[in-house]
Design a protein around this motif. Sequence first.
Motif, PDB file in Angstrom:
ATOM      1  N   PHE A  24     -10.971  30.433  29.562  1.00 24.88           N
ATOM      2  CA  PHE A  24      -9.863  29.841  28.802  1.00 24.88           C
ATOM      3  C   PHE A  24      -8.338  29.614  28.822  1.00 24.88           C
ATOM      4  CE2 PHE A  24      -8.613  33.132  25.952  1.00 24.88           C
ATOM      5  CZ  PHE A  24      -9.955  34.059  25.391  1.00 24.88           C
ATOM      6  N   SER A  25      -7.870  28.755  28.120  1.00 23.38           N
ATOM      7  CA  SER A  25      -6.357  28.704  27.870  1.00 23.38           C
ATOM      8  C   SER A  25      -5.874  29.064  25.955  1.00 23.38           C
ATOM      9  CB  SER A  25      -5.760  27.314  28.532  1.00 23.38           C
ATOM     10  OG  SER A  25      -6.284  26.690  27.068  1.00 23.38           O
ATOM     11  N   ALA A  26      -5.007  30.166  26.361  1.00 24.27           N
ATOM     12  CA  ALA A  26      -4.140  29.822  24.635  1.00 24.27           C
ATOM     13  C   ALA A  26      -2.426  30.044  24.821  1.00 24.27           C
ATOM     14  CB  ALA A  26      -4.925  31.236  24.799  1.00 24.27           C
ATOM     15  N   PRO A  27      -2.058  29.905  24.304  1.00 22.07           N
ATOM     16  CA  PRO A  27      -0.745  29.607  23.996  1.00 22.07           C
ATOM     17  C   PRO A  27      -0.190  31.733  24.142  1.00 22.07           C
ATOM     18  CG  PRO A  27      -1.017  28.931  21.987  1.00 22.07           C
ATOM     19  CD  PRO A  27      -2.777  29.131  22.889  1.00 22.07           C
ATOM     20  N   GLU A  28       0.594  31.531  24.986  1.00 21.43           N
ATOM     21  CA  GLU A  28       1.719  33.253  25.196  1.00 21.43           C
ATOM     22  C   GLU A  28       1.533  34.301  23.610  1.00 21.43           C
ATOM     23  OE1 GLU A  28       1.533  34.380  27.328  1.00 21.43           O
ATOM     24  OE2 GLU A  28       2.393  34.074  28.977  1.00 21.43           O
ATOM     25  N   SER A  29       1.882  32.918  22.925  1.00 21.05           N
ATOM     26  CA  SER A  29       1.888  33.832  22.050  1.00 21.05           C
ATOM     27  C   SER A  29       1.281  34.526  20.849  1.00 21.05           C
ATOM     28  CB  SER A  29       2.468  32.883  20.733  1.00 21.05           C
ATOM     29  OG  SER A  29       1.960  31.893  20.060  1.00 21.05           O
ATOM     30  N   ALA A  30      -0.296  33.929  21.635  1.00 23.51           N
ATOM     31  CA  ALA A  30      -1.419  34.444  21.228  1.00 23.51           C
ATOM     32  C   ALA A  30      -1.768  35.653  21.967  1.00 23.51           C
ATOM     33  CB  ALA A  30      -2.577  33.377  21.016  1.00 23.51           C
ATOM     34  N   THR A  31      -1.442  36.298  22.951  1.00 24.47           N
ATOM     35  CA  THR A  31      -2.316  37.149  23.837  1.00 24.47           C
ATOM     36  C   THR A  31      -2.010  38.411  22.779  1.00 24.47           C
ATOM     37  OG1 THR A  31      -0.814  35.614  25.930  1.00 24.47           O
ATOM     38  CG2 THR A  31      -1.244  38.978  26.234  1.00 24.47           C
ATOM     39  N   PRO A  32      -1.004  39.113  22.328  1.00 27.16           N
ATOM     40  CA  PRO A  32      -1.277  40.023  21.634  1.00 27.16           C
ATOM     41  C   PRO A  32      -2.625  40.406  20.620  1.00 27.16           C
ATOM     42  CG  PRO A  32       1.136  39.403  21.457  1.00 27.16           C
ATOM     43  CD  PRO A  32       0.060  38.519  22.039  1.00 27.16           C
ATOM     44  N   LYS A  33      -2.759  38.781  19.519  1.00 25.39           N
ATOM     45  CA  LYS A  33      -4.002  39.022  18.635  1.00 25.39           C
ATOM     46  C   LYS A  33      -4.967  39.182  19.807  1.00 25.39           C
ATOM     47  CE  LYS A  33      -2.130  35.202  16.678  1.00 25.39           C
ATOM     48  NZ  LYS A  33      -1.476  34.539  15.893  1.00 25.39           N
ATOM     49  N   ILE A  34      -5.037  37.963  21.229  1.00 24.81           N
ATOM     50  CA  ILE A  34      -6.405  38.091  22.116  1.00 24.81           C
ATOM     51  C   ILE A  34      -6.779  39.160  22.704  1.00 24.81           C
ATOM     52  CG2 ILE A  34      -7.163  37.376  24.151  1.00 24.81           C
ATOM     53  CD1 ILE A  34      -5.664  34.964  23.479  1.00 24.81           C
ATOM     54  N   GLN A  35      -5.472  40.092  22.747  1.00 22.39           N
ATOM     55  CA  GLN A  35      -5.820  41.150  23.490  1.00 22.39           C
ATOM     56  C   GLN A  35      -6.577  42.635  22.244  1.00 22.39           C
ATOM     57  OE1 GLN A  35      -2.265  41.979  25.337  1.00 22.39           O
ATOM     58  NE2 GLN A  35      -2.748  41.854  27.265  1.00 22.39           N
TER      59      GLN A  35
END
Lengths: 311, 311
Positions: B258-269
Amino acid sequence: MGERDWISRYFAPLATAQGADALRDDVAELSTGNGRIIATVDALVEGVHFFPDDPVESVARKLVRTNVSDIIAKGARPLEALLTLGWPHGRPEGDLARFAGALGTELADWGARLVGGDTTASPQGLFLSLTLTGQCGPDGPVRRSGAQAGDALWVTGEIGAACRGYRALREGRADDPHIAAYREPVLAPLRITDMLQAYATGSMDVSDGLLGDARMFAAASRLSVRVDLDAVPFAGGAPDLEERLALASWGDDYQVLFSAPESATPKIQADATEGGLRITRIGTFAPGTGLTALMDGTAVNLPETLGFEHG
Amino acid sequence: MGERDWISRYFAPLATAQGADALRDDVAELSTGNGRIIATVDALVEGVHFFPDDPVESVARKLVRTNVSDIIAKGARPLEALLTLGWPHGRPEGDLARFAGALGTELADWGARLVGGDTTASPQGLFLSLTLTGQCGPDGPVRRSGAQAGDALWVTGEIGAACRGYRALREGRADDPHIAAYREPVLAPLRITDMLQAYATGSMDVSDGLLGDARMFAAASRLSVRVDLDAVPFAGGAPDLEERLALASWGDDYQVLFSAPESATPKIQADATEGGLRITRIGTFAPGTGLTALMDGTAVNLPETLGFEHG
């Protein structure tokens, strides 16, 4: 072990969802459609449901029609289809092009659209499966459990054409006019759904033999049923009892068998005449259980096996 | 001719309904669900997708999981299933009982229910097809066409376990721990759907090889994609380039890409850690077209065939 035994023994216990009706009907209500969206799936296998040298266009049309038959018998209109195609290595690409063309035309003729699918290699013969959804009328699908005591039993079209066509193919009589009906079922037209929504208390398609299906219809409705063999519209006629029983115990008729109150009989006959629909009153439901078949007003002895099992 | 060519040449022209997305996605939106009900169909064929002596319970679980994989990759929850079963004459009834038992348990584990089906004889091997519907989140299915330039590319779980298991079976290494992953795909857990609904701009399942699927993902989104092979979570590790490319070009991973905005990276992790989900950031989308794979920061030469075709 026949198909019905497999289903009841091993899969019916899994089908606990309300819309599944424990797989007793030909269709399932999808939970998302407020009881008005149904789905069915039917498969065709080379060497079981069609001959290896049957034209692929016929196979495509038969695949669509066996599924459409289940949908329209519930008073519903075909909506969306998903195709599974197991294609043998040896089949030429031209066959695939002709298959796809016929499939698309046939779906469109019924107002349905292809929305998804899976194609795969098949190490042996061709096999196909189609899932088809349908849009019911405001009261939901017409179930086979809805017949009432005193209702009349009606059937659309003719009974036995596919059986006669199959025999002709087996016996090499290539010019027999019934071969077309074996290869490509002739269904009731889509407008039968209006009549079913208006008058039918119960309904199912005739796909495993008229008499066996009528008996299942009655059992699902917790009633008995009497079928008048003199009234049944046999394809090509069938004067003697043996032939009548043979044609009424074979399968692949893909006609609609429905119940309606006697009070609706004049309206049904008038609507059928106006709409150019061939519909015949062939029997009556009553309290009790079981099937009685009459000829010349007398109950006949029935063979033990009444249904055709593609098994 | 491979499966994708068949579909695009002959069936995509039929799939004109909006929800079908011309068969470019793994799922179709059903017209009746306000864009929130999707359906998929996947088939398994003996000798093509599984070995004749694979346990039937494994076949049942693989059948369910290949379909569930398509549904959860869209951020949707499995709902209702229709089964087509082509059963060979020679298979004992006990196999059928074990198959049905495993199928029921597996469907229930994913919150899905069997609502219909068709069983038929098969003149040769076992074949199966399952149609599965799914309930999407409020924004509908997460499509593979939704990635944005600058988005990060993520993958769940491990890549290559099924490939290693397949090799082990072919080579007679019956004690290889990856055989289980070939016979029964290990999917991301159902709660991945919450994360996809919350953060994913685009998504698909990895079923035909990581690199080929990433390239299709980018093409559907009209972008290019860069995959960092050093970041990819290869099953059992894969130090050299040749093995990495082999594992990333095989199929049957059934993970979510899946793709997600870089800004979401901390929340995803953070969500992944909290939820016990294994998710790895393996690349980036950018304007342009095509796929670049990097190792040690350098673009590598890619083989012409990147995808696995069951075919």
